[in-house]
Design a protein around this motif. Structure first.
Motif, mmCIF file in Angstrom:
data_model
loop_
_atom_site.group_PDB
_atom_site.id
_atom_site.type_symbol
_atom_site.label_atom_id
_atom_site.label_comp_id
_atom_site.label_asym_id
_atom_site.label_seq_id
_atom_site.Cartn_x
_atom_site.Cartn_y
_atom_site.Cartn_z
ATOM 1 N N ARG A 190 0.844 -1.188 0.000
ATOM 2 C CA ARG A 190 0.000 0.000 0.000
ATOM 3 C C ARG A 190 0.878 1.236 0.000
ATOM 4 N NH1 ARG A 190 -4.490 0.089 -2.020
ATOM 5 N NH2 ARG A 190 -3.306 -1.344 -3.238
ATOM 6 N N THR A 191 0.473 2.225 -0.736
ATOM 7 C CA THR A 191 1.202 3.483 -0.750
ATOM 8 C C THR A 191 0.883 4.286 0.503
ATOM 9 O OG1 THR A 191 1.018 3.545 -3.151
ATOM 10 C CG2 THR A 191 1.562 5.608 -2.056
ATOM 11 N N ARG A 192 1.901 4.759 1.194
ATOM 12 C CA ARG A 192 1.706 5.631 2.358
ATOM 13 C C ARG A 192 2.636 6.827 2.210
ATOM 14 N NH1 ARG A 192 -1.298 2.203 2.609
ATOM 15 N NH2 ARG A 192 -2.363 1.212 4.366
ATOM 16 N N ARG A 193 2.123 7.927 1.684
ATOM 17 C CA ARG A 193 2.957 9.112 1.515
ATOM 18 C C ARG A 193 2.837 10.000 2.743
ATOM 19 N NH1 ARG A 193 1.284 10.260 -4.788
ATOM 20 N NH2 ARG A 193 2.212 8.372 -5.621
ATOM 21 N N GLY A 194 3.833 10.872 2.903
ATOM 22 C CA GLY A 194 3.782 11.817 3.999
ATOM 23 C C GLY A 194 4.132 11.200 5.335
ATOM 24 N N GLN A 195 4.764 10.055 5.343
ATOM 25 C CA GLN A 195 5.180 9.429 6.594
ATOM 26 C C GLN A 195 6.625 9.799 6.846
ATOM 27 O OE1 GLN A 195 3.031 5.251 6.445
ATOM 28 N NE2 GLN A 195 4.002 5.780 4.544
ATOM 29 N N GLY A 196 6.823 10.970 7.400
ATOM 30 C CA GLY A 196 8.156 11.530 7.526
ATOM 31 C C GLY A 196 9.205 10.623 8.124
ATOM 32 N N SER A 197 8.959 10.129 9.337
ATOM 33 C CA SER A 197 9.996 9.365 10.023
ATOM 34 C C SER A 197 10.284 8.047 9.326
ATOM 35 C CB SER A 197 9.591 9.112 11.477
ATOM 36 O OG SER A 197 8.379 8.389 11.548
ATOM 37 N N PHE A 198 9.241 7.374 8.834
ATOM 38 C CA PHE A 198 9.424 6.098 8.149
ATOM 39 C C PHE A 198 10.244 6.293 6.874
ATOM 40 C CE2 PHE A 198 7.538 2.880 5.129
ATOM 41 C CZ PHE A 198 8.199 1.777 5.662
ATOM 42 N N ARG A 199 9.902 7.320 6.116
ATOM 43 C CA ARG A 199 10.614 7.599 4.866
ATOM 44 C C ARG A 199 12.063 7.995 5.149
ATOM 45 N NH1 ARG A 199 11.313 11.792 1.206
ATOM 46 N NH2 ARG A 199 11.137 11.186 -0.996
ATOM 47 N N LYS A 200 12.253 8.771 6.190
ATOM 48 C CA LYS A 200 13.615 9.186 6.547
ATOM 49 C C LYS A 200 14.477 7.984 6.908
ATOM 50 C CE LYS A 200 12.592 13.894 8.134
ATOM 51 N NZ LYS A 200 12.524 14.788 9.312
ATOM 52 N N ARG A 201 13.893 7.025 7.610
ATOM 53 C CA ARG A 201 14.639 5.823 7.976
ATOM 54 C C ARG A 201 15.032 5.025 6.735
ATOM 55 N NH1 ARG A 201 10.634 5.140 11.977
ATOM 56 N NH2 ARG A 201 9.896 3.211 11.004
ATOM 57 N N LEU A 202 14.115 4.948 5.785
ATOM 58 C CA LEU A 202 14.427 4.217 4.554
ATOM 59 C C LEU A 202 15.508 4.933 3.747
ATOM 60 C CD1 LEU A 202 10.869 3.090 3.339
ATOM 61 C CD2 LEU A 202 12.630 1.689 4.413
ATOM 62 N N LEU A 203 15.432 6.263 3.684
ATOM 63 C CA LEU A 203 16.458 7.024 2.962
ATOM 64 C C LEU A 203 17.822 6.869 3.631
ATOM 65 C CD1 LEU A 203 14.461 10.270 2.106
ATOM 66 C CD2 LEU A 203 15.561 8.749 0.441
ATOM 67 N N LYS A 204 17.846 6.857 4.953
ATOM 68 C CA LYS A 204 19.099 6.683 5.678
ATOM 69 C C LYS A 204 19.659 5.283 5.446
ATOM 70 C CE LYS A 204 21.124 7.019 10.315
ATOM 71 N NZ LYS A 204 20.859 7.323 11.753
ATOM 72 N N HIS A 205 18.758 4.298 5.373
ATOM 73 C CA HIS A 205 19.177 2.903 5.232
ATOM 74 C C HIS A 205 19.630 2.579 3.810
ATOM 75 C CE1 HIS A 205 19.279 -1.347 6.380
ATOM 76 N NE2 HIS A 205 18.646 -1.615 5.244
ATOM 77 N N PHE A 206 18.845 3.044 2.807
ATOM 78 C CA PHE A 206 19.123 2.671 1.420
ATOM 79 C C PHE A 206 19.794 3.779 0.609
ATOM 80 C CE2 PHE A 206 15.349 -0.094 2.348
ATOM 81 C CZ PHE A 206 15.992 -1.316 2.203
ATOM 82 N N GLY A 207 19.739 5.013 1.092
ATOM 83 C CA GLY A 207 20.212 6.124 0.288
ATOM 84 C C GLY A 207 19.158 6.522 -0.730
ATOM 85 N N GLU A 208 19.493 7.441 -1.619
ATOM 86 C CA GLU A 208 18.548 7.922 -2.629
ATOM 87 C C GLU A 208 18.524 6.929 -3.794
ATOM 88 O OE1 GLU A 208 19.824 11.885 -3.518
ATOM 89 O OE2 GLU A 208 19.405 12.623 -1.503
ATOM 90 N N LYS A 209 17.920 5.795 -3.536
ATOM 91 C CA LYS A 209 17.996 4.692 -4.485
ATOM 92 C C LYS A 209 16.683 3.923 -4.546
ATOM 93 C CE LYS A 209 21.533 1.328 -5.818
ATOM 94 N NZ LYS A 209 22.767 0.624 -5.381
ATOM 95 N N CYS A 210 16.115 3.848 -5.751
ATOM 96 C CA CYS A 210 14.934 3.028 -5.982
ATOM 97 C C CYS A 210 15.367 1.563 -5.992
ATOM 98 C CB CYS A 210 14.288 3.398 -7.318
ATOM 99 S SG CYS A 210 12.987 2.263 -7.867
ATOM 100 N N ALA A 211 14.628 0.710 -5.300
ATOM 101 C CA ALA A 211 14.992 -0.705 -5.214
ATOM 102 C C ALA A 211 14.917 -1.415 -6.559
ATOM 103 C CB ALA A 211 14.080 -1.409 -4.213
ATOM 104 N N PHE A 212 14.234 -0.804 -7.531
ATOM 105 C CA PHE A 212 14.106 -1.436 -8.845
ATOM 106 C C PHE A 212 14.926 -0.739 -9.924
ATOM 107 C CE2 PHE A 212 9.489 -2.936 -7.806
ATOM 108 C CZ PHE A 212 10.010 -3.831 -6.881
ATOM 109 N N ALA A 213 15.053 0.599 -9.826
ATOM 110 C CA ALA A 213 15.670 1.357 -10.919
ATOM 111 C C ALA A 213 17.018 1.961 -10.556
ATOM 112 C CB ALA A 213 14.716 2.451 -11.391
#
Length: 315
Positions: A190-213
């Motif tokens: 499910r898409t969940r936009r605007g989830q600041g802390s969750f998104r920040k954690r993913l950016l910190k973990h993966f960097g600015e990188k799409c898992a597919f592209a």
């Protein structure tokens, strides 16, 4: 498969009538509505606002309760078959066949009603404005019905969706319905936009990188859950990936999946005519995934790939 066309009125009006709903997640009705008790878990729910289609999904659950409701009744025959008219005067009309009385001021009584609320978030497909009211009505079993809850001819709906210029995939609706029939838990993206802390954690973990592209500007990245957030109620970094928005939508619909055996992308036939998506077929996931990620990736694969294909891959 049974399908229902349900009228989602303007939010303020629904609230004033005692209903609580949000088209993409849940819808409410009560026992004063014709067909109220015929709707079942596993049925398809198609929502419109009397002017256009809003979207469709599979009903995962229906909660029931009790409440009271103020209903108008005819001062002449005392029947409750009364409707308020928007343009004509007198304001009210009794639709009892033996009465047909019109009047300005209705009598009101408090009535005990059963309440119903669907949960249909997991398989929701937004289709805002895809069909007009005039295109939706002929798809009903009774096209001339005026009920707010009407049975649809699901095969006609499928055919209509297949014949538009940009057909909508119904894979997620079909897969969810089959999962419910089999007694399985619904697990999807499910898409969940605007989830600041969750998104920040993913950016910190993966960097600015799409898992597919691969490398992608952060403005174009969604924080995607690999599980039903509504069911779990928590944001787990190990259950999320960053996906480019177009790829997230396609993954959500099952048009893109990850082969759990080799962690390579599987692009559906529907996307193979698009070079930018076709070239992703067979490519590796671009970020490291944990066993926890794989747990949800396997569930997504089961949801969107047929049993025969699934067994061949996972054995």
């Amino acid at each position: 498969m049974t399908a229902w066309l349900m009228l989602a009125k303007e939010a303020s009006k629904r609230v004033s009538e005692g209903y609580d709903d949000h088209p993409s997640t849940h819808y409410s009705w009560d026992s004063t509505v014709p067909n109220h008790g015929n709707v079942q878990v596993g049925d398809v729910i198609v929502l419109w606002d009397s002017k256009k289609l809003l979207g469709l999904s599979t009903i995962e659950a229906i909660s029931q309760g009790e409440s009271t409701k103020q209903t108008p009744y005819c001062p002449k025959c005392e029947k409750a078959d009364v409707a308020e008219r928007k343009k004509l005067l007198p304001r009210f009309k009794c639709w009892n066949k033996t009465c047909r009385y019109t009047f300005d001021n209705a009598h009101w009584k408090t009535k005990e009603v059963k309440t119903y609320r669907s949960q249909h978030e997991s398989a929701w497909i937004s289709a805002d404005g895809l069909f007009s009211a005039d295109e939706l009505r002929p798809l009903c079993v009774k096209p001339k019905s005026q009920n707010s809850l009407r049975e649809l001819d699901w095969e006609k709906v499928r055919q209509a969706l297949a014949n538009i210029s940009e057909p909508i995939s119904l894979n997620i609706i079909d897969a969810t319905q089959k999962a419910i029939e089999g007694g399985h838990t619904i697990t999807t993206v499910r898409t969940r936009r605007g989830q600041g802390s969750f998104r920040k954690r993913l950016l910190k973990h993966f960097g600015e990188k799409c898992a597919f592209a691969g490398p992608t500007p952060p403005q174009a990245l969604d924080a995607a859950h690999l599980y039903s957030y509504a069911a779990n109620g928590e944001h787990h970094t190990s259950g999320g990936l960053l996906l480019r928005r177009d790829l997230h939508k396609l993954f959500d619909l099952g048009l893109i999946a990850v082969n759990p055996k080799n962690k390579k992308l599987d692009i559906s036939e529907e996307l193979m005519s698009y070079p930018d998506y076709k070239k992703l077929h067979g490519s590796w996931v671009t970020v490291p995934v944990t066993p926890e990620h794989m747990k949800w990736i396997v569930e997504h694969w089961k949801m969107h790939r047929d049993t025969e294909h699934d067994n061949a891959i996972l054995t």
